[in-house]
Motif scaffolding. Structure first.
Motif, PDB file in Angstrom:
ATOM      1  N   ALA A  76       0.844  -1.303   0.065  1.00 50.48           N
ATOM      2  CA  ALA A  76       0.136   0.028  -0.033  1.00 50.48           C
ATOM      3  C   ALA A  76       0.929   1.271   0.085  1.00 50.48           C
ATOM      4  CB  ALA A  76      -0.939   0.244   1.283  1.00 50.48           C
ATOM      5  N   GLY A  77       1.642   1.213   0.725  1.00 49.54           N
ATOM      6  CA  GLY A  77       2.966   2.478   0.857  1.00 49.54           C
ATOM      7  C   GLY A  77       3.442   2.593  -0.390  1.00 49.54           C
ATOM      8  N   ILE A  78       3.920   1.581  -1.116  1.00 46.19           N
ATOM      9  CA  ILE A  78       4.637   1.676  -2.521  1.00 46.19           C
ATOM     10  C   ILE A  78       3.674   2.254  -3.517  1.00 46.19           C
ATOM     11  CG2 ILE A  78       5.768   0.630  -4.440  1.00 46.19           C
ATOM     12  CD1 ILE A  78       7.097  -1.204  -2.283  1.00 46.19           C
ATOM     13  N   VAL A  79       2.299   1.765  -3.344  1.00 50.81           N
ATOM     14  CA  VAL A  79       1.501   2.326  -4.536  1.00 50.81           C
ATOM     15  C   VAL A  79       0.985   3.794  -4.379  1.00 50.81           C
ATOM     16  CG1 VAL A  79      -0.982   1.904  -5.327  1.00 50.81           C
ATOM     17  CG2 VAL A  79       0.390   0.080  -4.940  1.00 50.81           C
ATOM     18  N   VAL A  80       0.588   4.079  -3.143  1.00 54.22           N
ATOM     19  CA  VAL A  80       0.219   5.407  -2.772  1.00 54.22           C
ATOM     20  C   VAL A  80       1.349   6.392  -2.956  1.00 54.22           C
ATOM     21  CG1 VAL A  80      -0.725   6.999  -1.020  1.00 54.22           C
ATOM     22  CG2 VAL A  80      -1.701   4.867  -1.339  1.00 54.22           C
ATOM     23  N   ALA A  81       2.697   6.301  -2.389  1.00 58.60           N
ATOM     24  CA  ALA A  81       3.700   7.147  -2.579  1.00 58.60           C
ATOM     25  C   ALA A  81       4.234   7.426  -4.030  1.00 58.60           C
ATOM     26  CB  ALA A  81       4.681   6.646  -1.551  1.00 58.60           C
ATOM     27  N   GLY A  82       4.273   5.896  -4.709  1.00 60.26           N
ATOM     28  CA  GLY A  82       4.658   5.894  -5.979  1.00 60.26           C
ATOM     29  C   GLY A  82       3.955   6.838  -6.932  1.00 60.26           C
ATOM     30  N   THR A  83       2.528   6.505  -7.036  1.00 63.90           N
ATOM     31  CA  THR A  83       1.568   7.298  -7.714  1.00 63.90           C
ATOM     32  C   THR A  83       1.777   8.695  -7.368  1.00 63.90           C
ATOM     33  OG1 THR A  83      -0.098   5.310  -7.608  1.00 63.90           O
ATOM     34  CG2 THR A  83      -0.880   7.383  -8.227  1.00 63.90           C
ATOM     35  N   ALA A  84       1.780   9.401  -6.146  1.00 61.07           N
ATOM     36  CA  ALA A  84       1.808  10.740  -6.054  1.00 61.07           C
ATOM     37  C   ALA A  84       3.102  11.372  -6.394  1.00 61.07           C
ATOM     38  CB  ALA A  84       1.841  10.747  -4.175  1.00 61.07           C
ATOM     39  N   ARG A  85       4.269  10.355  -6.501  1.00 62.21           N
ATOM     40  CA  ARG A  85       5.420  11.083  -6.595  1.00 62.21           C
ATOM     41  C   ARG A  85       5.529  11.125  -8.241  1.00 62.21           C
ATOM     42  NH1 ARG A  85       9.954  10.299  -9.386  1.00 62.21           N
ATOM     43  NH2 ARG A  85      11.898  10.939  -8.621  1.00 62.21           N
ATOM     44  N   VAL A  86       4.866  10.381  -8.971  1.00 56.80           N
ATOM     45  CA  VAL A  86       4.681  10.689 -10.481  1.00 56.80           C
ATOM     46  C   VAL A  86       3.903  12.013 -10.864  1.00 56.80           C
ATOM     47  CG1 VAL A  86       3.631   9.779 -12.563  1.00 56.80           C
ATOM     48  CG2 VAL A  86       4.914   8.081 -10.993  1.00 56.80           C
ATOM     49  N   TRP A  87       2.694  11.851 -10.143  1.00 54.35           N
ATOM     50  CA  TRP A  87       2.149  13.319 -10.261  1.00 54.35           C
ATOM     51  C   TRP A  87       2.625  14.237  -9.972  1.00 54.35           C
ATOM     52  CZ3 TRP A  87      -0.202  17.467  -8.016  1.00 54.35           C
ATOM     53  CH2 TRP A  87      -1.142  18.243  -8.594  1.00 54.35           C
ATOM     54  N   PHE A  88       3.281  14.588  -8.652  1.00 56.91           N
ATOM     55  CA  PHE A  88       4.024  15.692  -8.507  1.00 56.91           C
ATOM     56  C   PHE A  88       5.289  15.917  -9.572  1.00 56.91           C
ATOM     57  CE2 PHE A  88       2.028  15.159  -4.337  1.00 56.91           C
ATOM     58  CZ  PHE A  88       1.598  16.378  -4.271  1.00 56.91           C
ATOM     59  N   GLU A  89       5.988  14.930 -10.077  1.00 59.88           N
ATOM     60  CA  GLU A  89       7.013  15.150 -10.927  1.00 59.88           C
ATOM     61  C   GLU A  89       6.535  15.604 -12.059  1.00 59.88           C
ATOM     62  OE1 GLU A  89      10.138  12.111 -13.029  1.00 59.88           O
ATOM     63  OE2 GLU A  89       9.985  12.056 -10.925  1.00 59.88           O
ATOM     64  N   GLN A  90       5.211  14.877 -12.625  1.00 60.50           N
ATOM     65  CA  GLN A  90       4.904  15.508 -14.011  1.00 60.50           C
ATOM     66  C   GLN A  90       4.436  17.093 -13.949  1.00 60.50           C
ATOM     67  OE1 GLN A  90       1.806  12.577 -14.841  1.00 60.50           O
ATOM     68  NE2 GLN A  90       3.257  11.584 -16.053  1.00 60.50           N
ATOM     69  N   ALA A  91       3.630  17.535 -12.461  1.00 65.35           N
ATOM     70  CA  ALA A  91       3.455  18.841 -12.414  1.00 65.35           C
ATOM     71  C   ALA A  91       4.701  19.768 -12.495  1.00 65.35           C
ATOM     72  CB  ALA A  91       2.605  18.941 -11.129  1.00 65.35           C
ATOM     73  N   LEU A  92       5.743  19.408 -11.824  1.00 63.40           N
ATOM     74  CA  LEU A  92       6.855  20.199 -11.942  1.00 63.40           C
ATOM     75  C   LEU A  92       7.443  20.254 -13.127  1.00 63.40           C
ATOM     76  CD1 LEU A  92       8.902  21.940 -10.429  1.00 63.40           C
ATOM     77  CD2 LEU A  92      10.046  19.949  -9.573  1.00 63.40           C
ATOM     78  N   GLN A  93       7.394  19.334 -14.110  1.00 64.09           N
ATOM     79  CA  GLN A  93       8.031  19.205 -15.269  1.00 64.09           C
ATOM     80  C   GLN A  93       7.356  20.290 -16.249  1.00 64.09           C
ATOM     81  OE1 GLN A  93       7.730  15.132 -16.973  1.00 64.09           O
ATOM     82  NE2 GLN A  93       9.129  14.269 -15.512  1.00 64.09           N
ATOM     83  N   MET A  94       5.961  20.285 -16.011  1.00 65.63           N
ATOM     84  CA  MET A  94       5.173  21.112 -16.918  1.00 65.63           C
ATOM     85  C   MET A  94       5.474  22.705 -16.643  1.00 65.63           C
ATOM     86  SD  MET A  94       3.293  21.929 -19.447  1.00 65.63           S
ATOM     87  CE  MET A  94       3.175  20.173 -20.035  1.00 65.63           C
ATOM     88  N   ARG A  95       5.524  22.765 -15.169  1.00 65.08           N
ATOM     89  CA  ARG A  95       5.833  24.248 -14.980  1.00 65.08           C
ATOM     90  C   ARG A  95       7.163  24.634 -15.288  1.00 65.08           C
ATOM     91  NH1 ARG A  95       2.476  26.150 -11.140  1.00 65.08           N
ATOM     92  NH2 ARG A  95       3.769  28.060 -10.993  1.00 65.08           N
ATOM     93  N   TRP A  96       8.227  23.766 -15.370  1.00 61.75           N
ATOM     94  CA  TRP A  96       9.418  24.005 -15.980  1.00 61.75           C
ATOM     95  C   TRP A  96       9.465  24.122 -17.225  1.00 61.75           C
ATOM     96  CZ3 TRP A  96      14.527  20.901 -14.855  1.00 61.75           C
ATOM     97  CH2 TRP A  96      15.654  21.441 -15.120  1.00 61.75           C
ATOM     98  N   ARG A  97       8.687  23.255 -18.072  1.00 57.33           N
ATOM     99  CA  ARG A  97       8.734  23.483 -19.517  1.00 57.33           C
ATOM    100  C   ARG A  97       7.814  24.808 -20.100  1.00 57.33           C
ATOM    101  NH1 ARG A  97       5.294  19.526 -23.512  1.00 57.33           N
ATOM    102  NH2 ARG A  97       6.183  20.672 -25.624  1.00 57.33           N
ATOM    103  N   GLY A  98       6.579  25.017 -19.175  1.00 52.13           N
ATOM    104  CA  GLY A  98       6.202  26.072 -19.617  1.00 52.13           C
ATOM    105  C   GLY A  98       6.850  27.343 -19.269  1.00 52.13           C
ATOM    106  N   TRP A  99       7.905  27.388 -18.269  1.00 49.36           N
ATOM    107  CA  TRP A  99       8.636  28.672 -18.054  1.00 49.36           C
ATOM    108  C   TRP A  99       9.658  28.816 -19.196  1.00 49.36           C
ATOM    109  CZ3 TRP A  99      13.590  29.992 -17.481  1.00 49.36           C
ATOM    110  CH2 TRP A  99      13.950  31.046 -16.916  1.00 49.36           C
ATOM    111  N   LEU A 100      10.268  27.611 -19.475  1.00 47.18           N
ATOM    112  CA  LEU A 100      11.244  27.683 -20.478  1.00 47.18           C
ATOM    113  C   LEU A 100      10.665  28.022 -21.953  1.00 47.18           C
ATOM    114  CD1 LEU A 100      13.020  24.111 -19.756  1.00 47.18           C
ATOM    115  CD2 LEU A 100      14.156  26.614 -19.681  1.00 47.18           C
ATOM    116  N   THR A 101       9.495  27.671 -22.344  1.00 41.99           N
ATOM    117  CA  THR A 101       8.856  27.889 -23.430  1.00 41.99           C
ATOM    118  C   THR A 101       8.690  29.225 -23.937  1.00 41.99           C
ATOM    119  OG1 THR A 101       7.864  25.530 -23.521  1.00 41.99           O
ATOM    120  CG2 THR A 101       6.836  27.289 -24.967  1.00 41.99           C
TER     121      THR A 101
END
Length: 560
Positions: A76-101
């Motif tokens: 349960a810890g791996i599923v919840v934390a792993g899923t949340a991690r992917v979501w937050f990483e994708q959010a940060l990727q888009m913020r960075w890419r938007g600023w760069l663009t």
């Protein structure tokens, strides 16, 4: 061109000191926190393995069920934390890419860097670098750097455990007893080091190959877009076979380079497979003799093997991510070239100032890049309402004179003073953005700045009244409209924008003399204070211009 660490830092660092940095740091901190939590789960997993296998050996049923319950919490810890991690990483990727663009688009468009890049040919496919390379830079830099940090945390966590649990290896050398404390940890370090050196030796040529692959893919897409944009002209000339051959040749370049990509990928994949599979064998060879000697239990053996692979895995970031790193390095090369091209200052010999309401040219000399002179205007003074017609033989530099005055052609000298108001340059084929017809007429302004009533009146005045029903229709108007209709639309823009100075370069070449006279009469009626300078070959335009200038065929100065 060699890329240094400093160059990479200059590409990566600006975002992290920008106005968006605090939100990004919060997201990054969340990701790191989740990684630390997942590392803790990994530690619990190693203890679970020991306890689980010991319970199996001892046939402890109650212990077995306790371990099953703990395993449920681990999953349960791996599923919840792993899923949340992917979501937050994708959010940060888009913020960075938007600023760069936004940043790169601003730098590309400001100072007309896009035009200078296209004209000088110093950077291929800048659109691909903005759309694709920035995406890869933001996503892969974040993923690889955070992954490397996670591996560092894993290493120190599991290396400490492995050091304490494995104990020391004792053996005699020439009658001397030797002890190696934490020998399994050192074995993991040595194994990962050898693997990293071998993968770099095998795949070191992948970076330039990836660079060429991106370039050829972008060239192929560019040719496809050109076919789409020039479909009518290609169809009229029956140029399908030539276009097909050109596209096939471009794709052959992709295919040939892909063969090199496959060759390196095969080597790297084989090396990765050998590295991973061999790592499964090595810890058993080390711990097996101790188990059969009765020094450790089955659970301890499984825990040691798990810790060994955790430490080895934490040190294998370079091996596992080598192909991603090669792609990212090629992206950094391309973006560094883009940065250098944008940062290059274009030196203009022509001094342009904006003041008053008159147009004054003083010894304006137009040259070719090799220094050869095309023509010179010794002195020219035009006041509001003046109309000047420039004529001369084709290919003598008349259009380059307008490009020089617009600040696009750097190979010109002299001084020019333009009115402080709106100055417009209109070419033979006006650019029409993809959007509504309303937006095309309002360009480069917005539809909010120009009301539909004013636009409709301008279209009727220039003879495009039959298009009023499609004023708000989104279409690719550059292909929908004929050349003559596009030239009429250019005059509609002038009626809407009401410039103080306008340069017209063969803007009625696709129209008959009657339509030409109607449009120039509109300018005289609706924009009586506008200074109009026309370049054209037709003698019929003399009637609409009070002054004339003969552009020299060779190097003789033009005066008026």
């Amino acid at each position: 061109m060699k890329l240094s660490t400093r160059d990479v830092w200059r590409l990566v660092s600006p975002y992290w000191v920008s106005e968006d940095r605090w939100r990004s740091y919060a997201l990054l901190g969340t990701i790191v926190g989740l990684d630390v939590f997942l590392t803790y789960i990994g530690v619990r997993q190693t203890y679970w393995q020991k306890n689980f296998f010991d319970a199996l050996v001892e046939r402890d049923l109650n212990g077995f069920w306790r371990q099953m319950l703990e395993l449920g919490f681990i999953i349960a810890g791996i599923v919840v934390a792993g899923t949340a991690r992917v979501w937050f990483e994708q959010a940060l990727q888009m913020r960075w890419r938007g600023w760069l663009t936004n940043t790169y688009l601003t730098r590309w468009l400001d100072g007309r860097a896009y035009w200078h890049m296209q004209h000088n040919g110093c950077v291929d496919n800048p659109d691909q670098r903005i759309a694709e390379d920035l995406r890869i830079m933001a996503s892969d830099t974040l993923r690889l750097s955070v992954g490397a940090l996670n591996y560092v945390v894993d290493f120190f966590t599991f290396a400490t455990m492995l050091w304490g649990l494995a104990g020391a290896l004792s053996f005699a050398v020439a009658g001397t007893q030797v002890q190696i404390p934490g020998y399994m940890m050192w074995a993991a370090v040595l194994y990962a080091l050898i693997g990293s050196m071998m993968i770099e030796w095998i795949g070191r040529g992948l970076v330039p190959v990836d660079y060429q692959q991106q370039r050829r893919e972008a060239d192929f897409r560019y040719l496809l877009v050109r076919v789409r944009e020039n479909a009518a002209a290609i169809a009229l000339w029956r140029g399908e076979r030539t276009e097909s051959n050109g596209l096939a040749g471009a794709f052959d370049g992709i295919r040939r380079n892909w063969g090199e990509v496959m060759r390196y990928t095969k080597r790297i994949t084989a090396m990765n497979a050998l590295y991973v599979q061999s790592s499964m064998l090595l810890p058993y060879l080390i711990t097996g003799p101790r188990y059969f000697a009765g020094d450790i239990s089955v659970g301890t053996l499984m825990q040691l093997n798990s810790l060994f692979n955790r430490v080895r895995g934490a040190l294998s970031w370079f091996v596992y991510r080598y192909k991603d790193l090669a792609l990212l390095r090629s992206v950094f090369h391309r973006l560094h070239q883009f940065e250098r091209a944008v940062g290059e200052t274009v030196h203009h010999g022509l001094q342009r100032t904006f003041a008053g309401s008159d147009l004054i040219l003083d010894v304006v000399q137009v040259r070719l890049p090799d220094g050869r002179a095309l023509g010179c205007v010794d002195h020219l003074h035009l006041s509001p309402g003046d109309r000047l017609l420039i004529q001369g033989a084709s290919g003598t530099g008349k259009s380059l004179l307008l490009s020089s005055l617009a600040g696009l052609w750097p190979f010109a000298t002299g001084a020019v003073r333009m009115p402080q108001g709106r100055v417009v340059f209109v070419g033979q084929a006006s650019y029409l953005p993809v959007g509504t017809l309303h937006a095309c007429v309002a360009y480069p302004g917005s539809i909010e700045e120009t009301g539909p009533t004013e636009v409709a009146a301008a279209l009727v005045a220039v003879g495009l009244g039959d298009l009023l029903g499609e004023l708000e229709k989104v279409a690719e108007w550059s292909t929908r409209l004929s050349p003559g209709e596009r030239q009429r639309l250019a005059f509609a823009r002038l009626l809407v924008q009401k410039p103080d100075l306008v340069f017209l370069d063969e803007v009625t070449s696709a129209l008959d003399t009657e339509a030409e006279a109607t449009l120039y009469a509109l300018l005289a009626e609706r924009l009586p204070r506008c200074i109009v300078i026309s370049i054209a070959h037709r003698p019929s335009l003399h009637a609409w211009h009070g002054r004339n200038l003969r552009w020299p065929d060779k190097n003789a100065p033009a005066r008026r």
